[in-house]
Design an enzyme around this catalytic site. Structure first.
Site: not given
Length: 134
Positions: A9, A49, A112, A115, A126
């Site tokens: 990310k 998403y 975080n 992903h 994905e």
């Protein structure tokens, strides 16, 4: 062999953690099939998403993931999906086990660090969504 998908990310990428994360992944037996540093266009982020599109955090999530460069990574290994999920750790870095990617490199639920696909169906989807960028 099983394929899976990882995004390093924007916050982790900007902080220079990509190579350390990739090193951890490689040391855990994953083959890095392909990796690309890029920006995610808004339309691809929304497609990725879309399951969260009706949730109140959706606009912030799209803004975050499109707000800086990321690393897109196609990985392969026996049990790649479950092994990567274990290596990543809990979504909340504060609750992640020591030695996991999110514990070491994550700073919040959103930031975080990574992903990763959560199932074979998600991995296939994905990898298809992000293939034009890779």
């Amino acid at each position: 062999m099983e394929d899976t998908f990882l995004i390093i990310k924007p916050t982790a990428f900007k902080s220079g953690f990509s190579e350390d994360i990739l090193k951890m992944i490689h040391e855990n037996g994953f083959e890095i099939v392909k990796k690309t540093a890029t920006l995610i266009p808004e339309e691809i982020a929304k497609k990725h998403y879309e399951e969260h599109s009706k949730k109140p955090f959706f606009p912030g999530l799209i803004k975050f993931i499109t707000g800086g460069e990321v690393m897109l990574v196609h990985l392969r290994k026996e049990n790649a999906i479950s092994d990567l999920r274990e290596l990543m750790g809990n979504t909340n870095p504060e609750q992640a086990e020591d030695g996991t990617i999110r514990k070491i490199f994550g700073s919040s639920m959103t930031a975080n660090a990574v992903h990763g696909s959560d199932s074979k169906i998600s991995a296939k989807r994905e990898l298809e969504i992000f293939s034009p960028l890779m």
